[in-house]
Scaffold this motif. Sequence first.
Motif, PDB file in Angstrom:
ATOM      1  N   GLU A   4       0.795  -1.286   0.148  1.00 59.84           N
ATOM      2  CA  GLU A   4       0.011   0.066   0.032  1.00 59.84           C
ATOM      3  C   GLU A   4       1.074   1.301   0.009  1.00 59.84           C
ATOM      4  O   GLU A   4       0.648   2.272  -0.595  1.00 59.84           O
ATOM      5  CB  GLU A   4      -0.909   0.118   1.254  1.00 59.84           C
ATOM      6  N   ILE A   5       1.824   1.138   0.820  1.00 60.36           N
ATOM      7  CA  ILE A   5       2.809   2.454   0.802  1.00 60.36           C
ATOM      8  C   ILE A   5       3.788   2.654  -0.475  1.00 60.36           C
ATOM      9  O   ILE A   5       3.587   3.729  -0.810  1.00 60.36           O
ATOM     10  CB  ILE A   5       3.936   1.925   1.880  1.00 60.36           C
ATOM     11  N   GLN A   6       3.995   1.485  -1.106  1.00 62.87           N
ATOM     12  CA  GLN A   6       4.564   1.489  -2.417  1.00 62.87           C
ATOM     13  C   GLN A   6       3.705   2.138  -3.277  1.00 62.87           C
ATOM     14  O   GLN A   6       4.050   3.038  -4.297  1.00 62.87           O
ATOM     15  CB  GLN A   6       5.067   0.320  -2.708  1.00 62.87           C
ATOM     16  N   LEU A   7       2.547   1.531  -3.219  1.00 63.45           N
ATOM     17  CA  LEU A   7       1.428   2.098  -4.157  1.00 63.45           C
ATOM     18  C   LEU A   7       1.338   3.626  -4.245  1.00 63.45           C
ATOM     19  O   LEU A   7       1.069   4.338  -5.185  1.00 63.45           O
ATOM     20  CB  LEU A   7       0.197   1.352  -4.004  1.00 63.45           C
ATOM     21  N   ILE A   8       0.969   4.211  -2.931  1.00 63.55           N
ATOM     22  CA  ILE A   8       1.026   5.563  -2.525  1.00 63.55           C
ATOM     23  C   ILE A   8       2.244   6.281  -2.868  1.00 63.55           C
ATOM     24  O   ILE A   8       2.121   7.274  -3.593  1.00 63.55           O
ATOM     25  CB  ILE A   8       0.719   5.908  -1.083  1.00 63.55           C
ATOM     26  N   LYS A   9       3.260   5.854  -2.986  1.00 67.54           N
ATOM     27  CA  LYS A   9       4.641   6.483  -3.305  1.00 67.54           C
ATOM     28  C   LYS A   9       4.568   6.693  -4.868  1.00 67.54           C
ATOM     29  O   LYS A   9       5.060   7.567  -5.359  1.00 67.54           O
ATOM     30  CB  LYS A   9       5.715   5.726  -2.797  1.00 67.54           C
ATOM     31  N   SER A  10       3.927   5.673  -5.450  1.00 69.38           N
ATOM     32  CA  SER A  10       4.048   5.582  -6.933  1.00 69.38           C
ATOM     33  C   SER A  10       3.049   6.690  -7.403  1.00 69.38           C
ATOM     34  O   SER A  10       3.497   7.214  -8.265  1.00 69.38           O
ATOM     35  CB  SER A  10       3.603   4.334  -7.470  1.00 69.38           C
ATOM     36  N   VAL A  11       1.877   6.694  -6.665  1.00 70.63           N
ATOM     37  CA  VAL A  11       0.928   7.988  -6.989  1.00 70.63           C
ATOM     38  C   VAL A  11       1.501   9.195  -7.055  1.00 70.63           C
ATOM     39  O   VAL A  11       1.330  10.012  -8.059  1.00 70.63           O
ATOM     40  CB  VAL A  11      -0.300   7.640  -6.026  1.00 70.63           C
ATOM     41  N   LEU A  12       2.220   9.285  -6.043  1.00 69.01           N
ATOM     42  CA  LEU A  12       2.791  10.694  -5.645  1.00 69.01           C
ATOM     43  C   LEU A  12       3.769  11.012  -6.551  1.00 69.01           C
ATOM     44  O   LEU A  12       4.194  12.326  -6.633  1.00 69.01           O
ATOM     45  CB  LEU A  12       3.257  10.736  -4.036  1.00 69.01           C
ATOM     46  N   SER A  13       4.495   9.983  -6.943  1.00 70.29           N
ATOM     47  CA  SER A  13       5.386  10.320  -8.033  1.00 70.29           C
ATOM     48  C   SER A  13       5.030  10.499  -9.569  1.00 70.29           C
ATOM     49  O   SER A  13       5.802  10.730 -10.529  1.00 70.29           O
ATOM     50  CB  SER A  13       6.675   9.274  -8.100  1.00 70.29           C
ATOM     51  N   PHE A  19      -2.370   5.000  -9.733  1.00 70.13           N
ATOM     52  CA  PHE A  19      -3.629   5.591  -9.162  1.00 70.13           C
ATOM     53  C   PHE A  19      -5.151   4.898  -9.619  1.00 70.13           C
ATOM     54  O   PHE A  19      -5.869   4.780  -8.939  1.00 70.13           O
ATOM     55  CB  PHE A  19      -4.018   7.057  -9.371  1.00 70.13           C
ATOM     56  N   ARG A  20      -4.894   4.441 -10.814  1.00 69.55           N
ATOM     57  CA  ARG A  20      -5.785   3.577 -11.373  1.00 69.55           C
ATOM     58  C   ARG A  20      -6.083   2.449 -10.379  1.00 69.55           C
ATOM     59  O   ARG A  20      -7.337   1.936 -10.194  1.00 69.55           O
ATOM     60  CB  ARG A  20      -5.431   3.004 -12.744  1.00 69.55           C
ATOM     61  N   GLN A  21      -5.020   1.741 -10.128  1.00 71.86           N
ATOM     62  CA  GLN A  21      -5.076   0.556  -8.990  1.00 71.86           C
ATOM     63  C   GLN A  21      -5.716   0.758  -7.665  1.00 71.86           C
ATOM     64  O   GLN A  21      -6.360   0.367  -7.201  1.00 71.86           O
ATOM     65  CB  GLN A  21      -3.734   0.111  -8.594  1.00 71.86           C
ATOM     66  N   VAL A  22      -5.482   2.051  -7.264  1.00 77.61           N
ATOM     67  CA  VAL A  22      -6.215   2.660  -5.961  1.00 77.61           C
ATOM     68  C   VAL A  22      -7.734   2.654  -6.428  1.00 77.61           C
ATOM     69  O   VAL A  22      -8.316   2.013  -5.414  1.00 77.61           O
ATOM     70  CB  VAL A  22      -5.386   3.861  -5.432  1.00 77.61           C
ATOM     71  N   ILE A  23      -7.931   3.487  -7.455  1.00 74.34           N
ATOM     72  CA  ILE A  23      -9.233   3.580  -7.733  1.00 74.34           C
ATOM     73  C   ILE A  23      -9.889   2.043  -7.578  1.00 74.34           C
ATOM     74  O   ILE A  23     -11.189   2.059  -7.186  1.00 74.34           O
ATOM     75  CB  ILE A  23      -9.580   4.161  -8.800  1.00 74.34           C
ATOM     76  N   GLU A  24      -9.258   1.241  -8.453  1.00 77.61           N
ATOM     77  CA  GLU A  24     -10.060  -0.186  -8.773  1.00 77.61           C
ATOM     78  C   GLU A  24     -10.147  -0.934  -7.274  1.00 77.61           C
ATOM     79  O   GLU A  24     -11.104  -1.715  -7.029  1.00 77.61           O
ATOM     80  CB  GLU A  24      -9.211  -1.004  -9.707  1.00 77.61           C
ATOM     81  N   GLN A  25      -9.019  -0.670  -6.550  1.00 77.94           N
ATOM     82  CA  GLN A  25      -9.034  -1.492  -5.401  1.00 77.94           C
ATOM     83  C   GLN A  25     -10.207  -1.123  -4.397  1.00 77.94           C
ATOM     84  O   GLN A  25     -10.934  -1.830  -3.454  1.00 77.94           O
ATOM     85  CB  GLN A  25      -7.679  -1.342  -4.698  1.00 77.94           C
ATOM     86  N   TYR A  26     -10.407   0.332  -4.352  1.00 78.01           N
ATOM     87  CA  TYR A  26     -11.542   0.877  -3.493  1.00 78.01           C
ATOM     88  C   TYR A  26     -12.552   1.472  -3.928  1.00 78.01           C
ATOM     89  O   TYR A  26     -13.479   1.811  -3.162  1.00 78.01           O
ATOM     90  CB  TYR A  26     -10.613   2.093  -2.435  1.00 78.01           C
ATOM     91  N   ASN A  58      -5.030  14.933  -2.153  1.00 82.80           N
ATOM     92  CA  ASN A  58      -4.814  14.989  -0.632  1.00 82.80           C
ATOM     93  C   ASN A  58      -4.021  13.844  -0.291  1.00 82.80           C
ATOM     94  O   ASN A  58      -3.653  13.479   0.899  1.00 82.80           O
ATOM     95  CB  ASN A  58      -6.080  15.152   0.207  1.00 82.80           C
ATOM     96  N   LEU A  59      -3.588  12.830  -1.295  1.00 82.43           N
ATOM     97  CA  LEU A  59      -2.821  11.824  -0.878  1.00 82.43           C
ATOM     98  C   LEU A  59      -1.266  12.107  -0.212  1.00 82.43           C
ATOM     99  O   LEU A  59      -1.205  11.283   0.559  1.00 82.43           O
ATOM    100  CB  LEU A  59      -2.537  10.888  -2.323  1.00 82.43           C
TER     101      LEU A  59
END
Lengths: 189, 171
Positions: A4-13, A19-26, A58-59
């Motif tokens: 999850e932290i890695q995913l957030i870091k990727s989105v922030l970069s 971010f598509r993965q985040v959306i699909e996950q939640y 706000n991520l």
Amino acid sequence: MPDEIQLIKSVLSGDRNAFRQVIEQYQALVVHIVIKMGISPVERDDIYQDVFLKVYQNLDSFNKKSKLSTWIARIAINTSINYLKQKKADSLDAVKDDSEPLSESIASNDLTPDFQTENSQTSAIIWGEVEKMPVKYKTVILMYHLAEMSYEEIADAVRLPQGTVKSYLFRGRKYLKDKLETVYNRADL
Amino acid sequence: MKSEHLTDKQIQEYLDAGKHKDQIIQKHISICEECRRLVEIYSALYRDLAAPVSAAIPIGIADSVLVRIPAYERRAKKTEYMNILLFIGLGVLLLGVTQYFTDLLPVGRDMLNSLVPSLDLQNGISVESGMAAEEFLSKYRLWIMTFGVLGGVYLFDRVILKKRIFTGMFV
């Protein structure tokens, strides 16, 4: 959690696929909350988009000590509340007489649940009942059980005294427990 | 405890307590069948309310969100520039207010002289520029202060509160 932290870091970069993965996950969680908050079907798509755009915006302020699902659930609830306030619909401010039994505040028409939870018939019944509750009740129930917020955090978020929050939560759950009990009793017959 | 049955409120508080459960209530539940039955119903309710959800998800949420992100980023960039401008405004205000109560020019001259002694700003252009600056400040003092106050409020709201209480209404 490390994923999850890695995913957030990727989105922030700037990784859009992350971010598509985040959306699909939640998205199931967000859809669930928005429906339960009583947003009309024609408005829901806009709310889903607003929720995820707020997540994106706000991520960087997300506190990684809590779960991402909890944080997203809070955004979904708050966005729904704000929307309902704008619509001047049944909002937290439009509090009916608190002495009125909850069962009398809820219309008796049976709504068809828009979804099925993983567990079963009782889940569908329970969530169907939550959907019919006044906003103040379903908000505190969603915040406590889905967003995993404490009494204090809920009181802060909805700007109500902690005692009032507890009162809504206890009365809401008692109402649901009575419904559940009826289902069990019916099954026993 | 208590020979009478637990209330709904007590049972909910018991379940909400997590690991720190009330021992007296726990003991009562272990010996009272009726209360145990209610605890089980409430526990089932809690499980249902916290259960993972598989909602009927509309198609294309991700696509429609991702399409809107560039516009969102442009707006964020614009807000960032606004913040910088307003920050400068706040700085100008502070200088204006300080200049109103005290003469900053000798202080500025001394600072520059200590940093770059070869400039020798005691005479010549420094005095003229100082006069022009003073004239400008006295002429536009009200504007500078208004701009600075608005900038200060905006920055406080966005940077410190992060809640956009005021600016959320406009931006």
